[in-house]
Design a protein around this motif. Sequence first.
Motif, PDB file in Angstrom:
ATOM      1  N   ALA A 100       0.824  -1.201   0.000  1.00 13.79           N
ATOM      2  CA  ALA A 100       0.000   0.000   0.000  1.00 13.79           C
ATOM      3  C   ALA A 100       0.864   1.260   0.000  1.00 13.79           C
ATOM      4  O   ALA A 100       0.530   2.257  -0.650  1.00 13.79           O
ATOM      5  CB  ALA A 100      -0.936  -0.010   1.219  1.00 13.79           C
ATOM      6  N   ALA A 101       1.994   1.215   0.729  1.00 16.52           N
ATOM      7  CA  ALA A 101       2.888   2.382   0.758  1.00 16.52           C
ATOM      8  C   ALA A 101       3.527   2.617  -0.608  1.00 16.52           C
ATOM      9  O   ALA A 101       3.741   3.764  -1.008  1.00 16.52           O
ATOM     10  CB  ALA A 101       3.960   2.188   1.829  1.00 16.52           C
ATOM     11  N   ARG A 102       3.800   1.545  -1.351  1.00 16.39           N
ATOM     12  CA  ARG A 102       4.386   1.681  -2.683  1.00 16.39           C
ATOM     13  C   ARG A 102       3.328   1.884  -3.772  1.00 16.39           C
ATOM     14  O   ARG A 102       3.686   2.105  -4.927  1.00 16.39           O
ATOM     15  CB  ARG A 102       5.211   0.438  -3.026  1.00 16.39           C
ATOM     16  N   GLY A 103       2.043   1.786  -3.385  1.00 16.38           N
ATOM     17  CA  GLY A 103       0.985   1.948  -4.365  1.00 16.38           C
ATOM     18  C   GLY A 103       0.789   0.739  -5.261  1.00 16.38           C
ATOM     19  O   GLY A 103       0.340   0.876  -6.400  1.00 16.38           O
ATOM     20  N   GLU A 104       1.113  -0.453  -4.772  1.00 14.85           N
ATOM     21  CA  GLU A 104       0.978  -1.677  -5.543  1.00 14.85           C
ATOM     22  C   GLU A 104      -0.181  -2.510  -5.023  1.00 14.85           C
ATOM     23  O   GLU A 104      -0.609  -2.358  -3.871  1.00 14.85           O
ATOM     24  CB  GLU A 104       2.278  -2.498  -5.474  1.00 14.85           C
ATOM     25  N   ASP A 105      -0.664  -3.403  -5.877  1.00  9.49           N
ATOM     26  CA  ASP A 105      -1.737  -4.316  -5.503  1.00  9.49           C
ATOM     27  C   ASP A 105      -1.122  -5.551  -4.840  1.00  9.49           C
ATOM     28  O   ASP A 105      -0.283  -6.230  -5.436  1.00  9.49           O
ATOM     29  CB  ASP A 105      -2.554  -4.721  -6.732  1.00  9.49           C
TER      30      ASP A 105
END
Length: 254
Positions: A100-105
């Motif tokens: 979530a911090a890296r913006g990934e699923d």
Amino acid sequence: MAAAVSALSGLGAPGPDDGGSSGSEDEARPGTAAAAAAQKREERLRKFRELHMKRNEARKLNHQEVVEEDKRLKLPANWEAKKARLEWELKVEEKKKECAARGEDYERVKLLEISAEDAERWERKKKRKNPDLGFSDYAAAQLRQYQRLTRQIKPDLEQYEKLKEQYGEALYPTSDSLLHGTHVPSKEGVDRMVADLEKQIEKREKYSRRRPYNDDADIDYINERNAKFNKKAERFYGKYTAEIKQNLERGTAV
């Protein structure tokens, strides 16, 4: 006189200087022996201290092991499995936060870490499993029936596009929409529903029917398990023991 002294010294007699050196050597020997004895004593004391420290360390480790074993014995039987499960859940939560911090699923990242062999093995394992675990309650049976029916639905995209062009925004009703009575099902849809209902009726007919309870029947059992056993025994040996049972009931048994 000097000639006599030199002659005596040539013969091996001790002179005045030789006597002094021999006395010093005799005095040095007891000192060397005492130093060697002291050194051996120090070495033995050092080894004794090392053994004493090792014994104390072993005693401490044994006590720690006893305490840990007592804790393990007081824990539930499946504590190791629960602990592993909790640790796995914590790792999953941390992984989700990182994604979530890296913006990934997270689901995509998890699938990227799974090998093709593991994925095939899990798919085969899922296919072997029977999702129908039997009847638990009517709500679960209804949910299972709904999931089975929805899995059988095969959407007709061509018909969907036609309806979308025909109704426009009205195809997606809201609380203010009034479409009651406007939908006419196709003949294929009706035939599909009839075929599914016939399959359901045929499947229900194969179920074991519930046996009615007879209030007038003789009570010859103490619980449900004993009642089932008595019925099974009557089914297999009833024809051989009918006469004996009748004689016992009439009181005419010999």
